[in-house]
Design a protein around this motif. Structure first.
Motif, PDB file in Angstrom:
ATOM      1  N   SER A 185      -2.242   6.661  -7.426  1.00 12.71           N
ATOM      2  CA  SER A 185      -3.695   6.606  -7.307  1.00 12.71           C
ATOM      3  C   SER A 185      -4.100   6.349  -5.856  1.00 12.71           C
ATOM      4  O   SER A 185      -3.527   5.476  -5.196  1.00 12.71           O
ATOM      5  CB  SER A 185      -4.246   5.485  -8.196  1.00 12.71           C
ATOM      6  N   ILE A 186      -5.098   7.073  -5.374  1.00 16.02           N
ATOM      7  CA  ILE A 186      -5.609   6.875  -4.018  1.00 16.02           C
ATOM      8  C   ILE A 186      -6.161   5.463  -3.847  1.00 16.02           C
ATOM      9  O   ILE A 186      -6.187   4.932  -2.740  1.00 16.02           O
ATOM     10  CB  ILE A 186      -6.664   7.954  -3.647  1.00 16.02           C
ATOM     11  N   ASN A 187      -6.556   4.832  -4.936  1.00 12.71           N
ATOM     12  CA  ASN A 187      -7.085   3.462  -4.869  1.00 12.71           C
ATOM     13  C   ASN A 187      -6.003   2.431  -4.567  1.00 12.71           C
ATOM     14  O   ASN A 187      -6.318   1.295  -4.228  1.00 12.71           O
ATOM     15  CB  ASN A 187      -7.789   3.104  -6.184  1.00 12.71           C
ATOM     16  N   VAL A 237      -3.516   2.995  -2.256  1.00 15.51           N
ATOM     17  CA  VAL A 237      -2.957   3.233  -0.920  1.00 15.51           C
ATOM     18  C   VAL A 237      -4.049   3.114   0.142  1.00 15.51           C
ATOM     19  O   VAL A 237      -5.227   2.985  -0.170  1.00 15.51           O
ATOM     20  CB  VAL A 237      -2.289   4.628  -0.846  1.00 15.51           C
ATOM     21  N   PHE A 238      -3.637   3.182   1.409  1.00 20.54           N
ATOM     22  CA  PHE A 238      -4.604   3.232   2.491  1.00 20.54           C
ATOM     23  C   PHE A 238      -5.032   4.684   2.671  1.00 20.54           C
ATOM     24  O   PHE A 238      -4.208   5.545   2.981  1.00 20.54           O
ATOM     25  CB  PHE A 238      -4.022   2.684   3.799  1.00 20.54           C
ATOM     26  N   ASP A 239      -6.297   4.953   2.489  1.00 22.48           N
ATOM     27  CA  ASP A 239      -6.828   6.307   2.641  1.00 22.48           C
ATOM     28  C   ASP A 239      -7.158   6.530   4.120  1.00 22.48           C
ATOM     29  O   ASP A 239      -8.172   6.065   4.623  1.00 22.48           O
ATOM     30  CB  ASP A 239      -8.075   6.473   1.775  1.00 22.48           C
ATOM     31  N   TYR A 240      -6.301   7.242   4.813  1.00 23.87           N
ATOM     32  CA  TYR A 240      -6.451   7.458   6.257  1.00 23.87           C
ATOM     33  C   TYR A 240      -7.403   8.607   6.591  1.00 23.87           C
ATOM     34  O   TYR A 240      -7.790   8.774   7.737  1.00 23.87           O
ATOM     35  CB  TYR A 240      -5.088   7.722   6.908  1.00 23.87           C
ATOM     36  N   GLY A 241      -7.811   9.381   5.599  1.00 27.22           N
ATOM     37  CA  GLY A 241      -8.701  10.522   5.841  1.00 27.22           C
ATOM     38  C   GLY A 241      -9.972  10.167   6.590  1.00 27.22           C
ATOM     39  O   GLY A 241     -10.303  10.813   7.598  1.00 27.22           O
ATOM     40  N   PRO A 242     -10.718   9.150   6.151  1.00 23.69           N
ATOM     41  CA  PRO A 242     -11.946   8.787   6.873  1.00 23.69           C
ATOM     42  C   PRO A 242     -11.695   8.360   8.327  1.00 23.69           C
ATOM     43  O   PRO A 242     -12.513   8.633   9.200  1.00 23.69           O
ATOM     44  CB  PRO A 242     -12.518   7.630   6.048  1.00 23.69           C
ATOM     45  N   LEU A 243     -10.560   7.722   8.584  1.00 24.32           N
ATOM     46  CA  LEU A 243     -10.246   7.318   9.954  1.00 24.32           C
ATOM     47  C   LEU A 243     -10.010   8.546  10.831  1.00 24.32           C
ATOM     48  O   LEU A 243     -10.496   8.606  11.971  1.00 24.32           O
ATOM     49  CB  LEU A 243      -9.026   6.396   9.984  1.00 24.32           C
ATOM     50  N   ILE A 244      -9.321   9.536  10.324  1.00 26.47           N
ATOM     51  CA  ILE A 244      -9.077  10.754  11.103  1.00 26.47           C
ATOM     52  C   ILE A 244     -10.401  11.468  11.390  1.00 26.47           C
ATOM     53  O   ILE A 244     -10.620  11.951  12.509  1.00 26.47           O
ATOM     54  CB  ILE A 244      -8.064  11.666  10.377  1.00 26.47           C
ATOM     55  N   LEU A 252       0.818  -1.212   0.000  1.00 29.08           N
ATOM     56  CA  LEU A 252       0.000   0.000   0.000  1.00 29.08           C
ATOM     57  C   LEU A 252       0.856   1.269   0.000  1.00 29.08           C
ATOM     58  O   LEU A 252       0.327   2.378   0.003  1.00 29.08           O
ATOM     59  CB  LEU A 252      -0.941   0.001   1.209  1.00 29.08           C
ATOM     60  N   VAL A 253       2.169   1.097   0.012  1.00 23.98           N
ATOM     61  CA  VAL A 253       3.099   2.231  -0.030  1.00 23.98           C
ATOM     62  C   VAL A 253       3.932   2.188  -1.311  1.00 23.98           C
ATOM     63  O   VAL A 253       4.111   3.201  -1.982  1.00 23.98           O
ATOM     64  CB  VAL A 253       4.014   2.240   1.214  1.00 23.98           C
TER      65      VAL A 253
END
Length: 130
Positions: free
Chosen positions: A48-50, A52-59, A41-42
């Motif tokens: 592309s955001i697809n 990687v791990f999108d941490y935005g929703p977790l924050i 994922l790195v």
């Protein structure tokens, strides 16, 4: 190979603790959060955001949990943050530190750290799915 996502010194807007009239009420609660994820994922071949791990929703969820209710203890908020992390299968383990300051005479920082390994995170996932 191991990869992590690291969030440092996130100031949480949280109502936390019970203090006596002469007690020192902290003016800041800070979160340090380290998430272990798959290196795939790195190390990506396409930007592309697809991939990687999108941490935005977790924050956003952590912010919501912090402001949702009054917490008597740091430990309860930590538990809820771990449960929020467990909702993401891409997270393999969690290390978090929730600290407050000042502690005494306008100085010091006091925190509670929790490290949740992969096996323990699987157990948390099972528990929250019940």
């Amino acid at each position: 190979m191991k990869s992590t996502i690291e969030l440092r010194q996130l100031k949480l807007a949280v109502s936390l603790g019970t203090y006596s009239p002469k007690g020192i009420v902290p003016d800041m609660h800070l979160l340090d959060l380290t998430l272990t994820i798959d290196p795939k994922l790195v190390l990506i071949d396409v930007d592309s955001i697809n991939k990687v791990f999108d941490y935005g929703p977790l924050i956003i969820e952590i912010e919501r949990l912090a402001g949702e209710i009054h917490y008597n203890t740091q430990e309860r908020l930590i538990t809820r943050i771990v449960e929020a992390c467990a909702a993401y299968e891409k997270i393999e383990s969690v290390d978090l530190l929730l600290s407050k300051r000042p502690v005494l005479r306008n100085s010091g920082e006091l925190g509670v750290r929790l490290r949740v390994g992969s096996d323990e995170l699987i157990e948390v996932r099972k528990k929250i799915k019940q």
